[in-house]
Design an enzyme around this catalytic site. Structure first.
Site, short mmCIF file in Angstrom:
data_model
loop_
_atom_site.label_atom_id
_atom_site.label_comp_id
_atom_site.label_asym_id
_atom_site.label_seq_id
_atom_site.Cartn_x
_atom_site.Cartn_y
_atom_site.Cartn_z
N LYS A 53 1.25 3.97 -3.06
CA LYS A 53 0.85 5.37 -2.89
C LYS A 53 2.03 6.31 -3.13
O LYS A 53 1.87 7.40 -3.67
CB LYS A 53 0.26 5.58 -1.50
CG LYS A 53 -1.09 4.89 -1.30
CD LYS A 53 -2.18 5.59 -2.09
CE LYS A 53 -3.56 5.03 -1.80
NZ LYS A 53 -4.62 5.71 -2.55
N TYR B 138 0.84 -1.20 0.00
CA TYR B 138 0.00 0.00 0.00
C TYR B 138 0.87 1.26 0.00
O TYR B 138 0.71 2.14 -0.83
CB TYR B 138 -0.90 -0.03 1.23
CG TYR B 138 -1.89 1.10 1.33
CD1 TYR B 138 -2.91 1.24 0.41
CD2 TYR B 138 -1.81 2.03 2.37
CE1 TYR B 138 -3.83 2.27 0.51
CE2 TYR B 138 -2.73 3.06 2.49
CZ TYR B 138 -3.73 3.18 1.56
OH TYR B 138 -4.64 4.21 1.67
#
Ligand code: UDP
Length: 328
Positions: free
Chosen positions: A152, A148
């Site tokens: 990002k 994640y």
């Protein structure tokens, strides 16, 4: 004046659905897109009858085509809770890399302004407190959160590259812990976890010794900050969150009081790479957007608890990805 058209990816998710509502309210034509892996059509059921809402069931990791002009694109498609990215790590990486590449290409073709949902996770387990936008972070790329966090971070880099190289208008919001109605009850995040446990009559599970901190922002405040950022001229990342910081143990106590449950707090092992503290520095948002959160945790929690209480009993026991049940 012709009506502005906005594409919102992750439209059936928690934040995406609230953004759809806001842009409809502001008079936009809203095009929602979602592959429904973690999103839920119930969140946008009420919009389908509107003339100025349309929905595409599509995975943005694949080529994205939207007919007609587009003024704005908001990229909010992504699994966003630790349970999600443990279960679907590859999709998490793809939506933040292949997905943003497709949307940047679309934005370039349509001369649209693109805003991406980034996250406080880009700061990892931060060594600077509170976190300012110029802090580069402390992230483990190969830990469980790496899929994640790095997706990002890549997404920010890719977006900035299109901005500097192609002159695309881009905006980056770094979202801190946010809560409110339409969060998934069993997505593993602390607020729905605690409220769900209280509603099922289970003990509340604090991880570690509960001394780690988070700062929770009510969804309406976040949406207001995003709306202002989109319309601003700031291409650099901006933190949006509520600086009111609390330990997880104190938070559990607040939920016990709120729900009136007679269950207790039990302690479970701390997940790998769980950030020890988190609080947004919102000096920049205050200065350039004139924004700050307005809803207190007491107020926001009351509304959110009422929402969770209104859900069917079945939802209380639903598996986060809807494929099985954790308990009958
Ligand atoms: N947490 C907890 N009990 C739970 C779920 C989460 O104590 O049942 C903790 C978790 O370890 C973390 C904090 O609550 O320290 C916030 O977790 P969440 O998954 O909501 O978000 P994030 O860690 O991404 O901020």
């Amino acid at each position: 004046m012709t009506q502005k058209r906005v594409l919102i990816t992750g439209a059936a998710g928690f934040l995406g659905s609230h953004l759809c509502d806001r842009f409809i309210k502001e008079g936009y034509h809203v095009i929602g897109m979602d592959n429904l892996i973690t999103g839920d059509l119930h969140n946008i059921d009420h919009l389908f009858k509107l003339e100025h809402f349309e929905f595409y069931h599509h995975d943005v990791s694949k080529f994205v085509h939207v007919p007609g002009k587009l003024d704005y694109i908001l990229h909010f498609a992504s699994p966003a809770s630790p349970i999600d990215y443990l279960k679907i790590p590859i999709q998490t990486l793809k939506v933040g890399s292949l997905g943003i590449h497709n949307l940047l290409g679309l934005a370039k073709q349509k001369s649209a302004r693109l805003l991406i949902a980034s996250t406080s996770e880009v700061y990892g387990d931060p060594q600077v407190h509170p976190q300012t936008e110029d802090y580069w972070g402390n992230v483990n790329p190969v830990g469980p959160r790496g899929v994640y966090d790095e997706a990002k971070r890549f997404q920010e880099a890719m977006t900035m590259a299109y901005h500097t190289y192609h002159g695309l208008e881009t905006r980056i919001v770094r979202i801190f812990n946010t809560y409110g109605p339409r969060m998934r009850l069993n997505d593993g995040r602390v607020l729905p976890a605690f409220i769900g446990q209280a509603l099922r009559g289970e003990d509340l599970t604090a991880f570690g010794d509960g001394s780690q901190t988070r700062s929770f922002c009510y969804v309406d405040d976040l949406v207001e900050g995003i709306y202002r950022l989109l319309l601003s001229d700031c291409a650099d990342p901006v933190n949006i969150g509520n600086p009111d910081e609390i330990t997880i143990k104190d938070f559990a106590e607040e939920i016990i009081k709120l729900t009136g449950t007679d269950q207790k707090i039990i302690f479970k092992p701390l997940p790998t790479d769980d950030p020890k503290q988190r609080q947004p520095d919102i000096t920049k948002a205050r200065a350039i957007l004139g924004w700050e959160p307005k809803v207190s945790r007491a107020e926001g929690l009351k509304i959110t608890y009422a929402y969770f209480k209104s859900l069917s009993k079945e939802k209380l026991y639903e598996d986060p990805l809807g494929r099985a049940f954790i308990k009958k």
